[in-house]
Design a protein around this motif. Structure first.
Motif, PDB file in Angstrom:
ATOM      1  N   GLU A   1       0.825  -1.204   0.000  1.00 29.04           N
ATOM      2  CA  GLU A   1       0.000   0.000   0.000  1.00 29.04           C
ATOM      3  C   GLU A   1       0.867   1.264   0.000  1.00 29.04           C
ATOM      4  OE1 GLU A   1      -2.599  -0.175   3.331  1.00 29.04           O
ATOM      5  OE2 GLU A   1      -3.742  -1.886   2.572  1.00 29.04           O
ATOM      6  N   ASN A   2       1.963   1.216   0.780  1.00 31.30           N
ATOM      7  CA  ASN A   2       2.847   2.376   0.884  1.00 31.30           C
ATOM      8  C   ASN A   2       3.941   2.387  -0.182  1.00 31.30           C
ATOM      9  OD1 ASN A   2       1.430   3.149   3.171  1.00 31.30           O
ATOM     10  ND2 ASN A   2       2.802   2.058   4.552  1.00 31.30           N
ATOM     11  N   GLU A   3       3.925   1.345  -1.027  1.00 29.85           N
ATOM     12  CA  GLU A   3       4.927   1.211  -2.085  1.00 29.85           C
ATOM     13  C   GLU A   3       6.353   1.265  -1.526  1.00 29.85           C
ATOM     14  OE1 GLU A   3       4.127   4.155  -5.007  1.00 29.85           O
ATOM     15  OE2 GLU A   3       2.265   3.195  -5.684  1.00 29.85           O
ATOM     16  N   ASN A   4       6.507   0.608  -0.380  1.00 32.17           N
ATOM     17  CA  ASN A   4       7.822   0.569   0.271  1.00 32.17           C
ATOM     18  C   ASN A   4       8.089  -0.858   0.719  1.00 32.17           C
ATOM     19  OD1 ASN A   4      10.197   0.977   1.611  1.00 32.17           O
ATOM     20  ND2 ASN A   4       9.364   2.361   3.171  1.00 32.17           N
ATOM     21  N   THR A   5       8.619  -1.662  -0.172  1.00 31.39           N
ATOM     22  CA  THR A   5       8.828  -3.074   0.123  1.00 31.39           C
ATOM     23  C   THR A   5      10.000  -3.322   1.059  1.00 31.39           C
ATOM     24  OG1 THR A   5      10.196  -3.274  -1.864  1.00 31.39           O
ATOM     25  CG2 THR A   5       7.848  -3.796  -2.085  1.00 31.39           C
ATOM     26  N   LEU A   6      10.820  -2.277   1.330  1.00 31.92           N
ATOM     27  CA  LEU A   6      11.972  -2.441   2.214  1.00 31.92           C
ATOM     28  C   LEU A   6      11.669  -2.038   3.652  1.00 31.92           C
ATOM     29  CD1 LEU A   6      14.799  -1.043  -0.100  1.00 31.92           C
ATOM     30  CD2 LEU A   6      14.149  -3.426   0.280  1.00 31.92           C
ATOM     31  N   ALA A   7      10.450  -1.542   3.913  1.00 32.09           N
ATOM     32  CA  ALA A   7      10.086  -1.101   5.260  1.00 32.09           C
ATOM     33  C   ALA A   7       9.986  -2.295   6.201  1.00 32.09           C
ATOM     34  CB  ALA A   7       8.760  -0.353   5.226  1.00 32.09           C
ATOM     35  N   THR A   8      10.332  -2.094   7.464  1.00 32.22           N
ATOM     36  CA  THR A   8      10.259  -3.142   8.476  1.00 32.22           C
ATOM     37  C   THR A   8       8.922  -3.097   9.193  1.00 32.22           C
ATOM     38  OG1 THR A   8      11.204  -1.725  10.189  1.00 32.22           O
ATOM     39  CG2 THR A   8      12.748  -2.975   8.819  1.00 32.22           C
ATOM     40  N   ALA A   9       8.665  -4.123  10.013  1.00 38.18           N
ATOM     41  CA  ALA A   9       7.417  -4.162  10.774  1.00 38.18           C
ATOM     42  C   ALA A   9       7.311  -2.960  11.708  1.00 38.18           C
ATOM     43  CB  ALA A   9       7.345  -5.460  11.570  1.00 38.18           C
TER      44      ALA A   9
ATOM     45  N   SER B   1       0.278   0.332  17.330  1.00 37.28           N
ATOM     46  CA  SER B   1      -0.193  -0.408  18.501  1.00 37.28           C
ATOM     47  C   SER B   1      -1.505  -1.140  18.225  1.00 37.28           C
ATOM     48  CB  SER B   1      -0.367   0.542  19.695  1.00 37.28           C
ATOM     49  OG  SER B   1      -1.250   1.599  19.375  1.00 37.28           O
ATOM     50  N   VAL B   2      -2.371  -0.568  17.403  1.00 36.73           N
ATOM     51  CA  VAL B   2      -3.643  -1.216  17.055  1.00 36.73           C
ATOM     52  C   VAL B   2      -3.377  -2.488  16.261  1.00 36.73           C
ATOM     53  CG1 VAL B   2      -5.818  -0.984  15.791  1.00 36.73           C
ATOM     54  CG2 VAL B   2      -4.921   0.951  17.099  1.00 36.73           C
ATOM     55  N   ASP B   3      -2.412  -2.416  15.344  1.00 35.87           N
ATOM     56  CA  ASP B   3      -2.063  -3.592  14.552  1.00 35.87           C
ATOM     57  C   ASP B   3      -1.543  -4.719  15.439  1.00 35.87           C
ATOM     58  OD1 ASP B   3      -2.677  -2.455  12.042  1.00 35.87           O
ATOM     59  OD2 ASP B   3      -0.752  -1.415  12.009  1.00 35.87           O
ATOM     60  N   TYR B   4      -0.680  -4.372  16.388  1.00 37.88           N
ATOM     61  CA  TYR B   4      -0.130  -5.405  17.265  1.00 37.88           C
ATOM     62  C   TYR B   4      -1.213  -5.998  18.165  1.00 37.88           C
ATOM     63  CZ  TYR B   4       4.682  -4.407  15.906  1.00 37.88           C
ATOM     64  OH  TYR B   4       5.847  -4.276  15.197  1.00 37.88           O
TER      65      TYR B   4
END
Length: 269
Positions: free
Chosen positions: A201-209, A215-218
Motif C-alpha cells: 500500500e505504501n509502495e515501500n517493500t523495504l520497510a520493516t514491521a 499499537s492497534v495492529d499489534y
C-alpha cells in the motif's frame, strides 16, 4: 556465548507467573464454571441443566445455587492455576537454559520445544487438580452423594476409582499444550501478511514491521492469533471435560476414552 539465566531470575519468573494465574482465575471463574457445564451437556441424559446461553447460565446458577455455585471448584482452580503458571515459567526457563548451552541464542524451534516441554510437565503435575475442579463445577443441588469440597473429592475419587482416575483427561490435556505453539505460529504468519500488505500500500517493500505497524495492529495480531489457538484446541477441552465427569452411581464412567468421546459426540451431534 549468552549468559545463562540465574536461579533467582527463574524463581522470580515462577512467582510472577503464579501471581498472574491467581488474578486471572479470581475474575474469570464464574465463566469457567459455565464453560465446563456447556462442554459436558450433550442434550441427552445429564446431571447438568440445559442453559440457553451464557447470561442465562450465569443467572440460573446464581439463582438456584447462589454465589457458591458460581465459584464451585474455585479452590482447585486457584491452586491449579497458581501451580501451573509457576511451574510453567520454572520449567520453561530451565529448558531454555539447557538448550542455550553452546549456543549464542535460541532459534524459534527451540523456543517452541522449551514451551512444549514445560507445558507437558505442567499438564502431568496438575491433571489431578483439574479433574477435581471439573467435578466440583459440575455438581448441582440434586447431585447424589455430592463432594463436600476439594479434599473430600480427592479422597473419594482415590477410594472409589483408584489413583489412575486422577489422570483422566490427561491425553487431550497434552494435546492442548500445542495452544502456545499454534498462537506463536499464527502470530508470525499474520504479522508477515499484514506487513506485506501495508508495504504494498505504501509502495515501500523495504520497510520493516516497526515502520509499518502501530499499537492497534499489534493488538489485532495478538487477539487474532489467540482466537486461532482457541478455536484449534477447544475440541480437546471438550473431550477432557467429558472424560473427567464423575461416573454414575453404579461406578460406570460415561465415556471410556478420548476416542469414545469423539465417536459419541459426533453421533449425537
Amino acid at each position: 556465548m549468552a549468559a545463562l539465566p540465574s536461579a533467582d531470575w527463574q524463581w522470580e519468573n515462577a512467582v510472577a507467573g503464579a501471581a498472574a494465574g491467581l488474578a486471572t482465575v479470581t475474575f474469570s471463574h464464574p465463566l469457567d464454571v459455565v464453560r465446563t457445564r456447556f462442554q459436558v451437556y450433550d442434550g441427552r441424559i445429564s446431571n447438568v441443566p440445559a442453559y440457553r446461553n451464557t447470561p442465562h447460565a450465569l443467572y440460573a446458577i446464581s439463582r438456584s445455587e447462589g454465589f457458591r455455585g458460581l465459584y464451585a471448584g474455585f479452590y482447585p482452580a486457584v491452586l491449579g492455576s497458581t501451580i501451573s503458571w509457576g511451574l510453567y515459567f520454572f520449567f520453561y526457563s530451565k529448558a531454555k537454559q539447557r538448550y542455550l548451552r553452546n549456543r549464542e541464542e535460541l532459534s524459534p524451534g527451540l523456543h517452541l520445544a522449551s514451551a512444549a516441554e514445560a507445558g507437558a510437565l505442567v499438564c502431568f503435575c496438575t491433571n489431578p487438580l483439574w479433574l477435581v475442579k471439573t467435578r466440583l463445577q459440575l455438581q448441582t443441588p440434586n447431585q447424589i452423594r455430592p463432594y463436600t469440597g476439594f479434599h473430600d473429592a480427592l479422597r473419594t475419587i482415590i477410594k472409589e476409582e483408584g489413583w489412575r482416575a486422577l489422570y483422566k483427561g490427561l491425553m487431550p490435556g497434552l494435546f492442548m499444550v500445542t495452544h502456545g505453539a499454534i498462537q506463536f505460529t499464527a502470530y508470525e504468519e499474520f504479522r508477515k501478511f499484514l506487513v506485506s500488505s501495508k508495504a504494498q500500500e505504501n509502495e515501500n517493500t523495504l520497510a520493516t514491521a516497526a515502520d509499518l505497524l502501530d499499537s492497534v495492529d499489534y493488538a489485532t495480531l495478538g487477539a487474532s492469533s489467540k482466537l486461532a489457538a482457541i478455536l484449534t484446541t477447544y475440541p480437546f477441552q471438550v473431550v477432557r471435560s467429558r472424560l473427567q465427569q464423575r461416573p454414575s452411581t453404579t461406578g460406570v464412567p460415561r465415556y471410556i476414552d478420548s476416542w469414545h468421546v469423539v465417536k459419541e459426540t459426533a453421533r449425537s451431534g
